[in-house]
Design an enzyme around this catalytic site. Structure first.
Site, PDB file in Angstrom:
ATOM      1  N   ASP A  55      38.541  55.861  44.855  1.00  0.00           N
ATOM      2  CA  ASP A  55      39.568  55.404  43.890  1.00  0.00           C
ATOM      3  C   ASP A  55      40.345  56.326  43.412  1.00  0.00           C
ATOM      4  O   ASP A  55      40.246  57.292  42.559  1.00  0.00           O
ATOM      5  CB  ASP A  55      38.783  54.993  42.886  1.00  0.00           C
ATOM      6  N   LYS A  82      50.841  59.054  40.821  1.00  0.00           N
ATOM      7  CA  LYS A  82      50.698  57.735  41.436  1.00  0.00           C
ATOM      8  C   LYS A  82      51.823  56.513  40.896  1.00  0.00           C
ATOM      9  O   LYS A  82      52.130  55.965  41.694  1.00  0.00           O
ATOM     10  CB  LYS A  82      49.548  57.332  41.141  1.00  0.00           C
ATOM     11  N   GLU A 107      42.230  47.544  44.722  1.00  0.00           N
ATOM     12  CA  GLU A 107      41.306  48.019  43.680  1.00  0.00           C
ATOM     13  C   GLU A 107      40.361  46.759  43.131  1.00  0.00           C
ATOM     14  O   GLU A 107      39.180  46.927  43.183  1.00  0.00           O
ATOM     15  CB  GLU A 107      41.857  48.884  42.576  1.00  0.00           C
TER      16      GLU A 107
HETATM   17  P1  ADP Z   1      43.385  54.573  36.382  1.00  0.00           P
HETATM   18  O1  ADP Z   1      42.526  53.266  37.344  1.00  0.00           O
HETATM   19  O2  ADP Z   1      44.772  54.141  36.066  1.00  0.00           O
HETATM   20  O3  ADP Z   1      43.245  55.929  36.739  1.00  0.00           O
HETATM   21  P2  ADP Z   1      41.210  54.348  34.622  1.00  0.00           P
HETATM   22  O4  ADP Z   1      40.758  52.861  34.711  1.00  0.00           O
HETATM   23  O5  ADP Z   1      40.369  55.541  34.784  1.00  0.00           O
HETATM   24  O6  ADP Z   1      42.655  54.308  35.126  1.00  0.00           O
HETATM   25  O7  ADP Z   1      41.376  54.158  32.839  1.00  0.00           O
HETATM   26  C1  ADP Z   1      41.936  55.294  32.312  1.00  0.00           C
HETATM   27  C2  ADP Z   1      42.696  54.755  30.987  1.00  0.00           C
HETATM   28  O8  ADP Z   1      41.470  54.088  30.006  1.00  0.00           O
HETATM   29  C3  ADP Z   1      43.237  55.892  30.211  1.00  0.00           C
HETATM   30  O9  ADP Z   1      44.434  55.588  29.599  1.00  0.00           O
HETATM   31  C4  ADP Z   1      42.277  56.059  28.964  1.00  0.00           C
HETATM   32  O10 ADP Z   1      42.911  56.475  27.960  1.00  0.00           O
HETATM   33  C5  ADP Z   1      41.731  54.655  28.908  1.00  0.00           C
HETATM   34  N1  ADP Z   1      40.444  54.609  28.249  1.00  0.00           N
HETATM   35  C6  ADP Z   1      39.286  55.501  28.788  1.00  0.00           C
HETATM   36  N2  ADP Z   1      38.327  55.093  27.857  1.00  0.00           N
HETATM   37  C7  ADP Z   1      38.748  54.384  26.829  1.00  0.00           C
HETATM   38  C8  ADP Z   1      38.147  53.799  25.659  1.00  0.00           C
HETATM   39  N3  ADP Z   1      37.004  54.176  25.093  1.00  0.00           N
HETATM   40  N4  ADP Z   1      38.932  53.095  25.019  1.00  0.00           N
HETATM   41  C9  ADP Z   1      40.282  52.934  25.321  1.00  0.00           C
HETATM   42  N5  ADP Z   1      40.773  53.281  26.194  1.00  0.00           N
HETATM   43  C10 ADP Z   1      40.035  54.297  27.228  1.00  0.00           C
HETATM   44 MG    MG Z   2      41.718  52.507  38.297  1.00  0.00          MG
END
Ligand code: ADP
Ligand code: MG
Length: 607
Positions: free
Chosen positions: A7, A68, A172
């Site tokens: 991912d 990305k 995804e």
């Molecule tokens: P991506 O798929 O875009 O890489 P993720 O699914 O890993 O992203 O999510 C990352 C986002 O989730 C970030 O913007 C992070 O700030 C947010 N995030 C992670 N944990 C929390 C939380 N407990 N509450 C709110 N937002 C969160």
């Molecule tokens: Mg993601």
């Protein structure tokens, strides 16, 4: 040889593999199951993941994140331009493609988004190799369902630069559906809605699951909506407070804003479990500290229109799927931002109190499904999981321009892929026309000017005839990864032409990919040399301290004169001083020091 699922997220990436019939999410060398998609460059090394993130605030100009968001987009793209404004690192226009400009080993270097992506992929691959203890060459990589053709190709290129054979790209949310479906396959058809709100992108997918077949019915989303937008809103709010309190505007101070955003991101997470917090940044600007209380209610208010947008997308996707909210059996939450309580509330309201599915970890579901799918595609199934099928759809309508302005749709959105559509009646619009320009578009609007051009090609030397007489066969092919090939052919003359790639958008060609691949190897070697250097340094230091300790021992003191001891001690401190000054010394030089001290010390034959 096993294939892995990656991912490749905007903010975090995650890797998984199927082992002994079970999907394993693989932790990196820090023990974390997700790795920041961040690459940084310093005076002497390249860092990827957690280490890059740790050093980000000191080395903000050379720490690249969210690459990305630029993948497969031209420099002039509106979203690229607005992203650049927010970033503390430099992005330049190189042949219409955005490139990151950094300092690495005191030299200026530029990297395209695919290259940065490939570095993250390489690190994920190494994480997996360390876990499995074998080389890995094949992978399934995931992309947001709403990724366009160009963005998909860019992702594939990134995989290739990383030296990976990309078995397939999958969406995804579809991967999340697989993760969810693996223990849910049954004869009854279940309808699920996958809601994936990450750091930079938002995806909604409606799918059905029955008899080990996952059928995607509709997808929707926004490639530019996610957690970072919420962070930005909060940071702007804090910047306004700072301006009011101290009269200092920091909006265009990229360093201050990125420090503030980081603090806001932290508070945002806290606000997911408590109702208030403080945003604190030391020396935000002109040496002045910032501290302000923030409540969950305020945070929700700052973002309410963005949150509402996610619900609108869900409604629109349900409409596309021809389903009502009450026909959805299960809602699967994916992506870090689904931890936001307000998002959950809005979804629960929309689905009239239906419980949201929380059994799969929102950060890992995508990699989990990708790994299962990778194993499904591998020939060696002995170690794999029971086979299943996915049928995905194309997220945008695809078509060609006619009369220089109208969109003629060949493949409507939400058509199952792979697919092939054929039409035999394409023709000329003017008398005696001898060449045709075929322009391929994606999008839902009737006028091509409102859609997104994918590329174009020409057929020349058409025998002159009245308009409407020459006939062309056109085919649109979408492969399982969602990549499009368009082909045009005139049966009467045998004239033909086609495109798979859109040079318009600065797609990398094979030569460039090979060059970048070679460069990636150079980087890998440089990283390895750096590691070897570091190890040699540690070894020298350890040795010197051991020698110093032994010299102080009673046995040594009893046998040798103070003068002799001082001689060795001097060598020891010389070597430590030398190490301090020569931060970039080669492994060989460092080892020479160690040998030198050892020779001296061995003369006393006490080791
Ligand atoms: P991506 O798929 O875009 O890489 P993720 O699914 O890993 O992203 O999510 C990352 C986002 O989730 C970030 O913007 C992070 O700030 C947010 N995030 C992670 N944990 C929390 C939380 N407990 N509450 C709110 N937002 C969160
Ligand atoms: Mg993601």
């Amino acid at each position: 040889m096993p294939a892995i699922g990656i991912d490749l997220g905007t903010t975090y990436s995650c890797v998984a593999v199927v082992k002994n019939g079970k999907v394993e999410i693989i932790a990196n060398d820090r023990g974390n199951r997700v790795t920041p998609s961040i690459v940084s460059f310093t005076e002497n090394q390249r860092l990827i993941g957690d280490a890059a993130k740790d050093g980000a605030s000191q080395n903000y100009k050379n720490t690249i994140y969210q690459a990305k968001r630029l993948m497969g987009r031209p420099y002039s793209d509106d979203t690229v331009q607005s992203d650049i404004k927010h970033w503390p690192f430099e992005v330049i226009d190189k042949e219409r493609k955005p490139y990151f400009k950094v300092q690495y080993k005191n030299e200026t270097k530029t990297f395209c988004p695919e290259e940065i992506g490939s570095m993250v992929l390489t690190s994920m691959r190494e994480t997996a190799e360390a876990f499995i203890g074998q080389k890995i060459e094949e992978a399934v990589i995931t992309v947001p369902a709403y990724f366009t053709d160009a963005q998909r190709k860019a992702t594939k290129d990134a995989g290739e630069i990383a030296g990976l054979k990309v078995l397939e790209l999958i969406n995804e949310p579809t991967a999340a559906a697989i993760a969810y479906g693996l223990d849910q396959f049954s004869e009854d058809m279940r309808k699920i809605l996958i809601f994936d709100l990450g750091g930079g992108t938002f995806d909604v997918t409606v799918a059905t699951i029955k008899d080990r077949v996952i059928d995607v019915i509709a997808t929707g989303g926004n490639t530019h909506l996610g957690g970072e937008d919420f962070d930005n809103r909060m940071a702007e709010h804090c910047a306004a407070i700072f301006l009011k309190k101290h009269g200092i505007p920091i909006y265009s101070n990229t360093r201050a804003m990125s420090k503030l955003r980081r603090a806001c991101e932290h508070s945002k997470r806290t606000l997911s479990s408590s109702t208030n917090d403080n945003v604190v940044v030391e020396a935000l600007a002109e040496g002045i500290d910032f501290s302000a209380p923030i409540t969950r209610a305020k945070f929700d208010d700052l973002n309410s229109d963005l949150f509402d947008q996610t619900i609108e997308v869900v409604e629109k996707t349900l409409l596309d799927a021809k389903l009502r909210v009450d026909q959805i059996d299960e809602i699967v939450l994916v992506g870090g931002s689904t931890r936001l309580p307000r998002i959950r509330e809005l979804l629960e309201e929309l689905f009239e109190g239906k419980e949201l599915r929380r059994t799969i970890n929102p950060d890992e579901a995508v990699a989990h499904g990708a790994a299962a799918y990778a194993s499904n595609l591998c020939e060696d199934v002995s170690d794999g999981i029971e086979q299943f099928t996915i049928r995905d759809v194309t997220p945008l309508s695809l078509g060609m321009e006619s009369c220089g302005r109208d969109m003629v749709t060949f493949i409507p959105r939400n058509t199952n892929i792979p697919t092939r559509v054929h039409q035999d009646t394409w023709t000329t619009t003017k008398d005696h026309q001898t060449s045709i320009l075929f322009k391929v578009f994606e999008g839902e609007r009737a006028a091509t000017k409102d859609n997104n051009i994918l590329g174009s090609f020409v057929i020349n030397d058409i025998p002159p005839e009245p308009r409407g007489v020459p006939k062309f066969s056109i085919s649109f092919d979408i492969d399982a990864s969602g990549i499009l090939t368009v082909h045009a052919y005139q049966r009467s003359t045998g004239l033909q032409n086609s495109i798979t790639i859109e040079n318009d958008k600065g797609r990398l060609d094979a030569i460039m990919i090979n060059r970048m691949k070679a460069e990636a190897e150079v980087f890998k070697q440089a990283d390895e040399e750096w590691k070897a250097q570091s190890q040699a340094r540690h070894k020298l230091e350890d040795y010197v301290y051991a020698v110093k300790k032994s010299i102080r021992s009673r046995k040594f003191v009893a046998r040798y004169s103070e003068e002799e001891r001082q001689k060795i001690l001097k060598k020891c401190s010389d070597s430590l001083n030398w190490l301090e000054i020569h931060t970039n010394a080669a492994k060989g030089e460092i080892e020479a020091w160690r040998k030198d001290i050892k020779r001296e010390y061995d003369r006393y034959q006490l080791l």
